[in-house]
Design an enzyme around this catalytic site. Structure first.
Site, PDB file in Angstrom:
ATOM      1  N   ASP A 345       0.850  -1.188   0.000  1.00 16.23           N
ATOM      2  CA  ASP A 345       0.000   0.000   0.000  1.00 16.23           C
ATOM      3  C   ASP A 345       0.890   1.244   0.000  1.00 16.23           C
ATOM      4  O   ASP A 345       2.099   1.156   0.209  1.00 16.23           O
ATOM      5  CB  ASP A 345      -0.889  -0.030   1.246  1.00 16.23           C
ATOM      6  CG  ASP A 345      -2.059   0.931   1.173  1.00 16.23           C
ATOM      7  OD1 ASP A 345      -2.470   1.296   0.054  1.00 16.23           O
ATOM      8  OD2 ASP A 345      -2.571   1.331   2.236  1.00 16.23           O
ATOM      9  N   GLU A 348       2.671   4.853  -4.176  1.00 21.01           N
ATOM     10  CA  GLU A 348       2.692   5.726  -5.363  1.00 21.01           C
ATOM     11  C   GLU A 348       4.049   6.406  -5.597  1.00 21.01           C
ATOM     12  O   GLU A 348       4.354   6.622  -6.782  1.00 21.01           O
ATOM     13  CB  GLU A 348       1.591   6.792  -5.247  1.00 21.01           C
ATOM     14  CG  GLU A 348       0.186   6.258  -5.321  1.00 21.01           C
ATOM     15  CD  GLU A 348      -0.243   5.490  -4.078  1.00 21.01           C
ATOM     16  OE1 GLU A 348      -1.025   4.542  -4.218  1.00 21.01           O
ATOM     17  OE2 GLU A 348       0.221   5.830  -2.975  1.00 21.01           O
ATOM     18  N   ASP A 426      -9.198   3.751  -2.830  1.00 17.14           N
ATOM     19  CA  ASP A 426     -10.085   4.223  -1.765  1.00 17.14           C
ATOM     20  C   ASP A 426     -11.370   4.812  -2.337  1.00 17.14           C
ATOM     21  O   ASP A 426     -11.528   6.029  -2.447  1.00 17.14           O
ATOM     22  CB  ASP A 426      -9.356   5.250  -0.894  1.00 17.14           C
ATOM     23  CG  ASP A 426      -8.179   4.646  -0.159  1.00 17.14           C
ATOM     24  OD1 ASP A 426      -8.122   3.406  -0.041  1.00 17.14           O
ATOM     25  OD2 ASP A 426      -7.307   5.405   0.292  1.00 17.14           O
TER      26      ASP A 426
END
Length: 991
Positions: A345, A348, A426
């Site tokens: 997670d 990015e 999300d």
């Protein structure tokens, strides 16, 4: 330290045809602006073998479409032109519509919590467009660059790609079908890894299950309630202070014992690992990374430090093979705790407390030469997540070579499917996001990533029972099937919404588990050929233009899933658009208005197993059901792949592929094995053949697998009677089965129902969604011509909201508002909505939102705080109040965005993100107009207001957002003297 390519010159040039050479295989071409550009292009990171892009092949074919190229201001602009009627798909992980004409996206991996249909950059980057021509022939276009890339599809038939020079364009086709293009693409970028079979079961996740006891409780509840499930996930709170590769000593004292308990109950355990490593001497991961010099560096050569969950963190440089090896060995040791899969997670990479939401673009990566060498972060940003997933995957391989790794990654790039599954980030618990999740899963599949799915039920916000049940019905048919919800929300397990919803969830997951033999076969095909697992229904007939924009149906091979994403309608109430040919409806005696409708294509056979509670219960000796749908010639074919469900025996012949065939001769349908592949012997098992007739009617026969099974078909009139009876039974059943409860009647509302579906204003250039029940906030404001959704919002916070005091989130932003008046657009009239909320002390906050008919380019908001029942003892005046307009806008391109205005005294201002918070009043107040400018989009959001009503303006920059606040004066109000702010928004081009 020299950055590779720093000394290359930018060649300015007018549009010209690109040079080309054939590569890889017949029908694949590489295009470059010039020979010089070809030489200066960076190595491919998307190709599984970067040399395949560099070596021409012998071919006498020429491209059917040659793009033009222009180089302007260090950007390379590539343009393709196709005939009208061409449809565009792909572009990876994107929100909004399935068919992408009219859209523009930017490939820049972004932590995009609460994204909407107009968000232009999400967590992954796929610079790839699938162009389906009017004839049904299909062409794939790949811009093979890791840099930020603009893909502009706003004009019909035009693909325009803009990115820093120099990069090649790779085209695949045109080929006869979109499947053929995706298979050719996979020869370049690779196919999806073969998942272990358990990974195709249902996954249950939450941020977070806070202790091993809670995890065990969740697992036991699934088994007690006989709801199928295979995996439970541990979010970040299992760690000791968010330190990766550690466990909290009080809440997760013995992870191996927890894993053993889960394994004994048929569950696998997946644990999260983020890239941010806490900067703390004495923490073994930090100390080891520092010793091995694996951290990303700042421009000055020192390790970069950024704030994430643990506080100050350093970040491994996954572009470097030594850093990847270091990480992989950490993963190898981590697996020994009973870890079955790993969740990457925040990769990015996401960084807190900075307006860009990521690290500086001038950070330095010491990349491997084959990836591009030493480069700044702007070069490697989009592939950081993929390289982290690769390193994690390789670590799991080191841990156990007899098990297939399972990695889930949030960030990715085209080619990530070689190492990891993904999810759509999300999302929100809204009907819009349920609808959008179908297209998002399909777009990822059309971009080479077939193993994906959304957070079922929505990550942010609270789902209603009907929304959750409907989403589970659809989500159980997605390639990756996981429920997940964020901290602070209600429980979102399948049993959390009442008995009706629980029963629908149980039925939906039983469907999935019965279809697991079919799913597993589709993944074997995807792994070996590059074909998608879930595909839009136009794949059944690419020539049929009716099918190209269908967003609530999809194919799983020859199985068609038709779902309803409308709150008040079940799937059976909708008009089903089906491809031409034979499509026969069926079910598992589980039809429900909140479950999708299933169809099987004529000419197909699919395999169905028992509805086990987890994959570990299944075996090759299980009874098998064959669903048979004959084509117009009375024939059907099907394929079933079987192996151990894990490991790599299938690569060495240890598997069984069965090709089944059904043929009708006169009134007899014969079902038998046509041929087999693989070394495995056929298990002794019963076969139940169900011959579909239509309308849910079917004929049954039984036998042993491998033997010939025959079914006698009744006369035409008898078959018609069977179909008619089945249709009537289905209709009656659906009429007597109610939708899961969705709405609640609130006390004092005279029986009016409160719907969780936002009120929509859609007129002129604007589409607005308003939620009256929490603060009357505007949830989204989409500028239709540009497709940009400007607000950063969620149901309960942010978006456009208003306060009645000087304190942050004072009364007005959370109260329930009543809809006083709702006017739809009529000839010569505006579309408008008037809301009113009680803010206490005899005061109301009233807001009129309108899109005027005579100027549809703008939308207007007239707000006021009014005294309705202020006590006489106060002289008719209220407490001190201040009307505060508090919109939170998204920064699609933070370093290219600023606020601009001319103040009352004539001074021109440009306010950039690094300025933090700025206050303007008096002569510095904007003179009735200020604007948020996005230079990358060439757009500006203009906000005009009445200067006499505004006392001060505030610009507040935050992580990926900006507030442009309007404040009234601070004073009491009476019935005769309300506080007012009247203003409007318009989007204009930025010259």
């Amino acid at each position: 330290m020299t950055l590779r390519g720093d000394d290359s010159e930018t060649i300015e040039m007018a549009p010209t045809g690109m040079i080309f050479e054939p590569i890889l295989e017949q029908g694949v071409f590489r295009f470059d602006c010039s020979v010089e550009h070809r030489r200066s292009a960076f190595p491919s990171v998307s190709f599984k073998n970067s040399k395949d892009r560099e070596v021409p092949i012998i071919s006498h074919n020429v491209p059917a479409y040659t793009p033009t190229c222009a180089c302007l201001q260090e950007k390379q602009v590539v343009t393709f032109e196709f005939s009208p009627g061409t449809s565009f798909y792909g572009t990876g992980e994107v929100g909004g519509q399935l068919e992408r004409t009219g859209k523009r996206v930017f490939t820049w991996n972004t932590d995009a919590w609460g994204y909407g249909s107009g968000t232009t950059s999400l967590y992954q980057s796929h610079p790839w467009v699938l162009a389906v021509l009017p004839s049904g022939e299909t062409l794939g276009v790949l811009a093979d660059t890791t840099r930020k890339c603009e893909i502009d599809l706003r004009k019909e038939g035009i693909i325009r790609i803009i990115a820093p020079t120099s990069y090649p364009i790779i085209t695949f086709g045109p080929f006869s079908s979109p499947t053929a293009v995706l298979e050719s693409l996979s020869h370049a970028v690779g196919t999806v890894f073969m998942p272990p079979k358990w990974a195709l079961g249902y996954h249950q996740c939450r941020w977070s299950y806070m202790s091993d006891k809670r995890v065990a409780e969740i697992a036991e509840t699934f088994r007690d309630k006989k709801i199928p499930s295979d995996v439970i996930w541990m979010d970040i709170d299992y760690m000791d202070g968010f330190r990766c590769f550690t466990f909290d000593k009080e809440r997760f004292p013995d992870p191996s014992a927890l894993a053993k308990h889960l394994h004994n109950n048929g569950f696998k355990a997946i644990w999260m690992l983020d890239p941010g490593i806490k900067k703390e001497e004495g923490y073994y991961v930090y100390d080891g990374g520092s010793k091995n010099d694996v951290w990303i560096r700042r421009k000055d050569g020192k390790p970069f430090t950024g704030e994430v969950w643990p506080g100050p963190c350093v970040f491994p440089d996954y572009t470097n093979s030594e850093a990847r090896s270091w990480w992989a060995n950490l993963v190898k040791d981590f697996i020994s705790n009973g870890v079955d899969g790993i969740w990457n997670d925040m990769n990015e990479p996401a960084i807190f407390k900075v307006v860009t939401k990521t690290m500086p673009e001038n950070n330095i990566h010491r990349g491997d030469d084959e990836l591009g060498g030493v480069q700044n972060h702007s070069h490697y940003h989009n592939v950081y997540g993929m390289l982290m997933a690769r390193s994690t995957y390789e670590g799991m391989e080191l841990a156990d070579k007899n098990k297939r790794p399972f990695v889930l990654t949030r960030a990715g790039f085209i080619g990530s499917q070689r190492y990891a599954a993904t999810w759509t980030g999300d999302n929100l618990s809204t009907w819009e996001h349920l609808h959008m999740s179908i297209s998002m899963v399909l777009q990822l599949g059309l971009s080479g990533q077939p193993l994906s799915g959304p957070d079922i039920g929505g990550f942010a916000g609270n789902a209603t029972p009907r929304l959750f049940g409907r989403w589970m019905g659809v989500g159980a048919m997605f390639p990756f099937c996981r429920g997940h919800s964020e901290a602070g929300t209600d429980d979102h397990e399948p049993w959390s919404f009442g008995e009706e919803c629980e029963e629908v969830c149980r039925a939906a997951l039983k469907r999935r588990y019965q279809l697991l033999p079919h799913f597993y076969t589709l993944f074997y095909i995807a792994h070996t050929t590059g074909a998608p697992v879930a595909a839009p229904i136009f794949f059944a007939d690419p020539k049929d233009s009716r099918l190209r924009t269908v967003e609530n149906a999809f194919l799983l091979g020859s199985l068609l899933i038709h779902a309803s994403t409308f709150s008040n309608q079940g799937s059976h109430e909708l008009q089903h658009i089906l491809p031409r040919g034979i499509w026969l409806r069926f079910d598992f005696e589980d039809s429900h208005p909140d479950l999708p409708t299933l169809y099987l294509q004529g000419g197909s056979i699919i395999s169905v197993g028992p509805p086990h509670l987890h994959v570990g219960e299944s075996s090759l000796s299980d009874d098998l059901t064959l669903l048979v749908s004959l084509d117009e010639n009375g024939k059907a074919l099907g394929l079933l792949f079987e192996d151990d469900g894990d490991g790599y025996g299938y690569t060495k012949g240890r598997y069984l592929i069965t090709h089944y065939i059904a043929e009708r001769h006169s009134s007899i349908v014969t079902v038998k094995v046509l041929k087999t592949e693989g070394e495995w012997q056929r298990p002794k098992r019963c076969i139940h053949v169900q011959l579909l007739l239509g309308g849910g009617a079917m004929l049954d026969a039984w036998g042993m697998d491998g033997e010939i099974i025959q079914i006698k078909v009744p006369s035409e009139s008898e078959v018609s009677e069977l179909i008619s009876t089945s249709n009537e039974r289905f209709k009656l059943h659906m009429e007597n089965t109610k939708l899961i409860p969705e709405k609640e009647v609130l006390h004092g509302q005279k029986g009016m129902e409160l719907s969780r579906v936002p009120v929509e204003l859609n007129s002129g250039n604007w589409k607005l969604n308003i939620v009256p029940w929490i603060g009357g906030r505007i949830l989204s404001m989409t500028h239709v011509p540009s497709g940009v959704q400007w607000l950063h919002s969620r149901i309960d916070i942010n978006g456009y909201e208003e306060y009645s005091g000087t304190e942050y989130r004072s009364a007005g932003c959370t109260e329930e508002y009543k809809v006083i008046e709702r006017d739809l657009e009529h000839a010569g009239e505006e579309e408008s909505l008037i809301l009113e909320g009680d803010v206490g002390g005899g005061l109301v906050l009233q807001r009129k939102i309108a899109i005027p008919k005579d100027n549809p380019r703008v939308f207007q908001i007239a707000s006021s705080i009014e005294a309705r029942s202020v006590g006489a003892g106060s002289g008719g005046f209220s407490r001190l109040v201040c009307l505060r307009v508090h919109p939170t806008f998204c920064l699609m391109h933070p370093i290219e965005s600023f606020v601009s205005f001319t103040s009352v005294d004539g001074t021109k201002h440009e306010v950039w993100p690094e300025s933090g918070e700025q206050l303007y009043e008096g002569n510095n107040l904007p003179h009735g107009e200020w604007m948020l400018v996005d230079k990358s989009l060439n757009l500006r959001l203009v906000n005009r207001f009445e200067v006499s009503q505004v006392f001060k303006c505030i610009v507040h920059w935050d992580c990926g957002t900006v507030n442009l606040e309007l404040w009234s004066e601070d004073r009491p109000v009476s019935k005769e003297s309300p506080l007012k702010i009247e203003h409007e928004y318009e989007v204009t081009s930025f010259p």
